[in-house]
Design a protein around this motif. Structure first.
Motif, mmCIF file in Angstrom:
data_model
loop_
_atom_site.group_PDB
_atom_site.id
_atom_site.type_symbol
_atom_site.label_atom_id
_atom_site.label_comp_id
_atom_site.label_asym_id
_atom_site.label_seq_id
_atom_site.Cartn_x
_atom_site.Cartn_y
_atom_site.Cartn_z
ATOM 1 N N ASN A 196 -4.357 17.547 -21.482
ATOM 2 C CA ASN A 196 -2.877 17.939 -22.120
ATOM 3 C C ASN A 196 -1.922 16.539 -22.364
ATOM 4 O O ASN A 196 -2.426 15.423 -22.105
ATOM 5 N N ASN A 197 -0.880 16.715 -23.081
ATOM 6 C CA ASN A 197 -0.124 15.503 -23.424
ATOM 7 C C ASN A 197 0.300 14.706 -22.199
ATOM 8 O O ASN A 197 0.489 13.446 -21.964
ATOM 9 N N VAL A 198 0.696 15.479 -21.069
ATOM 10 C CA VAL A 198 1.165 14.661 -19.693
ATOM 11 C C VAL A 198 -0.024 13.926 -19.203
ATOM 12 O O VAL A 198 0.122 12.632 -18.857
ATOM 13 N N ASP A 199 -1.328 14.275 -19.172
ATOM 14 C CA ASP A 199 -2.366 13.792 -18.844
ATOM 15 C C ASP A 199 -2.761 12.396 -19.811
ATOM 16 O O ASP A 199 -3.112 11.385 -19.197
ATOM 17 N N VAL A 200 -2.636 12.723 -21.034
ATOM 18 C CA VAL A 200 -2.634 11.536 -21.881
ATOM 19 C C VAL A 200 -1.751 10.455 -21.690
ATOM 20 O O VAL A 200 -2.083 9.266 -21.945
ATOM 21 N N LEU A 201 -0.403 10.714 -21.525
ATOM 22 C CA LEU A 201 0.656 9.853 -21.230
ATOM 23 C C LEU A 201 0.184 8.935 -20.100
ATOM 24 O O LEU A 201 0.367 7.824 -19.833
ATOM 25 N N ASN A 202 -0.154 9.767 -19.051
ATOM 26 C CA ASN A 202 -0.203 9.111 -17.653
ATOM 27 C C ASN A 202 -1.625 8.224 -17.823
ATOM 28 O O ASN A 202 -1.568 6.912 -17.235
ATOM 29 N N PHE A 203 -2.661 8.577 -18.688
ATOM 30 C CA PHE A 203 -3.707 7.784 -18.616
ATOM 31 C C PHE A 203 -3.227 6.467 -19.579
ATOM 32 O O PHE A 203 -3.920 5.225 -19.287
ATOM 33 N N ALA A 204 -2.531 6.547 -20.418
ATOM 34 C CA ALA A 204 -2.139 5.367 -21.461
ATOM 35 C C ALA A 204 -1.538 4.407 -20.483
ATOM 36 O O ALA A 204 -1.254 3.211 -20.607
ATOM 37 N N GLU A 226 9.758 7.479 -24.934
ATOM 38 C CA GLU A 226 10.724 7.533 -23.476
ATOM 39 C C GLU A 226 10.037 6.409 -22.621
ATOM 40 O O GLU A 226 10.914 5.852 -21.978
ATOM 41 N N HIS A 227 8.775 6.039 -22.824
ATOM 42 C CA HIS A 227 7.897 5.460 -21.850
ATOM 43 C C HIS A 227 7.721 3.951 -22.469
ATOM 44 O O HIS A 227 6.994 3.046 -22.170
ATOM 45 N N ASN A 228 8.451 3.635 -23.618
ATOM 46 C CA ASN A 228 8.162 2.647 -24.433
ATOM 47 C C ASN A 228 6.718 2.218 -24.623
ATOM 48 O O ASN A 228 6.182 1.107 -24.513
ATOM 49 N N LEU A 229 5.733 3.156 -24.931
ATOM 50 C CA LEU A 229 4.507 3.267 -25.276
ATOM 51 C C LEU A 229 4.046 3.188 -26.822
ATOM 52 O O LEU A 229 4.826 3.939 -27.557
ATOM 53 N N LYS A 230 3.279 2.300 -27.427
ATOM 54 C CA LYS A 230 3.092 2.409 -28.782
ATOM 55 C C LYS A 230 2.151 3.526 -29.129
ATOM 56 O O LYS A 230 1.210 3.815 -28.679
ATOM 57 N N ILE A 231 2.727 4.611 -30.213
ATOM 58 C CA ILE A 231 1.931 5.555 -30.532
ATOM 59 C C ILE A 231 2.203 5.681 -31.966
ATOM 60 O O ILE A 231 3.249 5.608 -32.515
ATOM 61 N N PHE A 232 1.263 6.185 -32.708
ATOM 62 C CA PHE A 232 1.116 6.270 -34.307
ATOM 63 C C PHE A 232 1.273 7.913 -34.609
ATOM 64 O O PHE A 232 0.387 8.650 -34.302
#
Length: 418
Positions: free
Chosen positions: A50-58, A84-90
């Motif tokens: 899910n999106n949370v897993d993807v975020l944590n992996f990133a 919100e976590h200052n991660l680069k996403i397209f």
């Protein structure tokens, strides 16, 4: 750079393949990927739910860039989470993703900003929708408001067919909530075109045009699918058509995005209809199309990662995307019974003998074998100096592939009169 690609279909395989060609990239993770994605150079599948897993992996793996393939994570707000976590996403924000996530929202947006589109009415009450069928012209188009995996559009020849579609969507709820609100839309007669594009919110750069083939059977018969094949460029997209598209659809869309402060950085897919009355917008998608991506990226000469980074940095103005002077033909092989019920788990044989690109879609690897796991199983993509040559190669090569119940259309790229 380390890049994370979200998704599991043929589109994501094509994106991974294209990203792997960039000298900017050292490592690519695909979440969750499929039986073909991790065979590309620099690529590895990761099983994220899910999106949370993807975020944590990133975060944990210090991913430099995340590219979102399918629409659902975008509509659910994955881009906002990453920012919100200052991660680069397209990809577009949750608000901007509503241009695909809600047909009524997108139609109202088109109307507000003068984007040329078909007349429509929106309904949440099934009785009012059925009542409207007494006055609307036929054929008419019934659309599920929410996401329905490319299957939420029914062209109805008469009142009985429209009643059946409304009953399926609003009463039987076959799309698990996505059809409880519907759009009933004027039917436009003509030919469709797909124009993928990239935007940084200030500039939209359209990609080379393409033509999807939605229906399951030859000659555009049978129910809609997620896409049975594509050609690029689209032979119906003349200079005159593209000029109308730019003026009446692209420019007005950009004006709306800016006026609404949508913070739209990502892909915009324009699904257009070319009619004798002009060029109309059918729908927006907020991600790359499938199988349009497989054909279009096969013709892109520019570094796709560099292009994405320009969009994220809001530096698209003046950037030129380079294209091969060639044609692409993509033929999709599907499971028997698709887009209805189908069996899976059949071994796919012969891919190693194919002399053009194969993008895996619904297939997974098990015990060293590639097995079918979805409706659309794989895409054969051929590039040629002419469309005829690309078609010839694609159909010659797909004959080398086999699995139990394999089916594909035989007329991808055949030009029909307007």
């Amino acid at each position: 750079m380390k890049v994370l690609i979200v998704g599991s279909g043929g589109r994501e395989h094509a994106i991974a393949w294209k990203v792997s060609q960039s000298n900017l990239v050292d490592k690519i993770y695909i979440a969750p990927g499929n039986g073909g994605t991790d065979k590309e150079e620099k690529c590895e599948n990761v099983n994220l739910e899910n999106n949370v897993d993807v975020l944590n992996f990133a975060k944990d793996n210090k991913i430099d860039l995340t590219i979102v393939g399918p629409e659902t994570p975008l509509v659910d707000g994955i881009v906002d989470m990453f920012r919100e976590h200052n991660l680069k996403i397209f990809g577009p924000s949750k608000i901007a993703a509503a241009l695909e996530g809600s047909k009524s929202f997108s139609k109202d947006f088109m109307k507000k900003y003068g984007v040329k589109t078909a007349e429509y009415e929106v309904f949440e009450d099934v009785n009012k929708a059925l009542e409207y069928l007494n006055e609307c012209p036929y054929p008419t188009v019934v659309k599920a408001d929410g996401l329905a995996a490319g299957k939420g559009v029914v062209i109805c020849a008469n009142k009985e067919e429209a009643e059946a579609a409304i009953n399926d969507f609003m009463v039987k709820d076959i799309f698990a909530g996505a059809g409880l609100r519907i759009v009933i839309e004027e039917f436009l007669e003509g030919v469709e075109a797909s124009i993928l594009s990239i935007t940084d919110g200030k500039t939209i750069i359209p990609f080379i045009s393409s033509k999807d083939h939605k229906q399951i059977y030859d000659n555009d018969k049978g129910p809609n699918t997620g896409g049975m094949g594509v050609i690029a460029p689209n032979f119906y997209c003349s200079e005159e058509v593209l000029e109308s598209f730019n003026k009446e659809i692209l420019e007005t869309t950009l004006k709306g995005i800016q006026t609404e402060n949508m913070d739209y950085i990502g892909t915009i897919f324009f699904g257009i209809m070319i009619t004798k009355k002009g060029v109309y917008l059918l729908e927006y998608n907020v991600r790359m199309g499938d199988p349009e991506t497989q054909g279009v990226l096969s013709l892109m000469e520019s570094d796709y990662v560099e292009l994405i980074l320009k969009a994220i940095d809001k530096e698209l103005e003046g950037y030129t995307v380079k294209w091969k002077d060639a044609h692409a033909c993509c033929v999709t092989a599907v499971s028997k019974g698709y887009p209805g019920s189908y069996e899976k788990g059949f071994e796919i044989k012969g891919i190693e003998n194919v002399d053009c690109k194969v993008f895996v879609a619904g297939a997974k690897e098990k015990d060293g074998k590639l097995l079918t796991s979805g409706g659309r199983v794989l895409n054969i993509v051929a590039v040629g100096e002419t469309l005829d040559k690309a078609r010839e190669i694609a159909y010659r090569e797909i004959e080398k592939v086999n699995f139990d119940g394999i089916y594909y259309r035989r007329d991808i790229g055949v030009k029909k009169s307007l």
